[in-house]
Design an enzyme around this catalytic site. Structure first.
Site: not given
Ligand code: B16
Ligand code: MG
Length: 216
Positions: A9-11, A17, A45, A114-115, A145, A169-170
């Site tokens: 996973d990224l964030d 971030t 998240k 990542s989402a 997810k 994942e977090d």
């Molecule tokens: P964006 P991940 C997710 O990243 C974040 O955890 C989540 O808080 C955020 O809303 C989502 O990406 C969408 O991000 O607005 O940049 O498309 O944890 O799946 O890497």
């Molecule tokens: Mg995450």
């Protein structure tokens, strides 16, 4: 680890971030004069941008038109991009640079699942794009997810069977997605948040090659 792969996973795993997502949503909520705090932010998240807005509006009992929502989503992303404009290699979470370097040396296939629709931009800013053999982001998947699509797509791109993939994942939604994909799931955070995980570490510095090896 022959024939195995790691999907990150990224964030919250490679970088964090979340505070910038929080600040951007807080600014939107303040403008709408509706409540938004760190507790509600926890529910966002790993959740897509669109679903995050729905959660914030639902919490406030506020109904908006699709047109209004689209404008808010654009505004939120503009703010978020301003916040991450200065992101760089120093923003990698503890232990991550060493882990990626070691996995690369061991020829372990690696992917990002990542989402975020900003995943590629964030990876470029962190200067780690080249570590990954596949990147699946919020543009590539239609079902967020905890649907397993994001991780199944990553496994397909790596040409590794899902049963041979380990996801880090977090977010609970991400752990559920990994388990539904038939993968091993390692959570970063307090164990009580992740009842479905195969293992939990308190922070990214515990994500060493020797630790990951034990899951293969
Ligand atoms: P964006 P991940 C997710 O990243 C974040 O955890 C989540 O808080 C955020 O809303 C989502 O990406 C969408 O991000 O607005 O940049 O498309 O944890 O799946 O890497
Ligand atoms: Mg995450």
């Amino acid at each position: 680890m022959p024939g195995k792969a790691i999907i990150f996973d990224l964030d919250g795993v490679l970088t964090d971030t979340a505070r910038y997502h929080y600040l951007a949503w807080k600014s939107i909520a303040d403008e709408l004069n509706i409540p938004f705090d760190k507790e509600l932010n926890e529910q966002l998240k790993g959740v897509s941008r669109q679903k995050s807005l729905d959660i914030i509006l639902q919490n406030a009992g506020l109904h908006l038109s699709n047109e209004q929502k689209t404008k808010l989503l654009e505004q939120k992303n503009r703010l978020y991009l301003q916040f991450i404009a200065k992101l760089g290699p120093n923003d990698l979470l503890p232990g991550i640079e060493q882990l990626l370097t070691t996995l690369k040396k061991q020829n372990i296939p690696m992917a990002v699942g990542s989402a975020s629709k900003n995943a590629r931009r964030v990876l470029d800013s962190l200067q780690i794009t080249l570590f990954f053999d596949a990147i699946v982001d919020g543009h590539a998947v239609s079902r967020p997810k905890p649907h397993p699509e994001v991780f199944l797509m990553a496994a397909r791109m790596l040409n590794i069977p899902p049963g041979h993939c380990i996801v880090v994942e977090d977010a609970r939604a991400g752990i559920l997605a990994a388990k539904r994909a038939g993968m091993k799931a390692i959570a970063v955070g307090p164990p009580e948040h992740f009842p479905e995980a195969d293992a939990t570490v308190p922070g990214t510095r515990w994500l060493t090659y020797d630790f990951l090896k034990t899951f293969l």
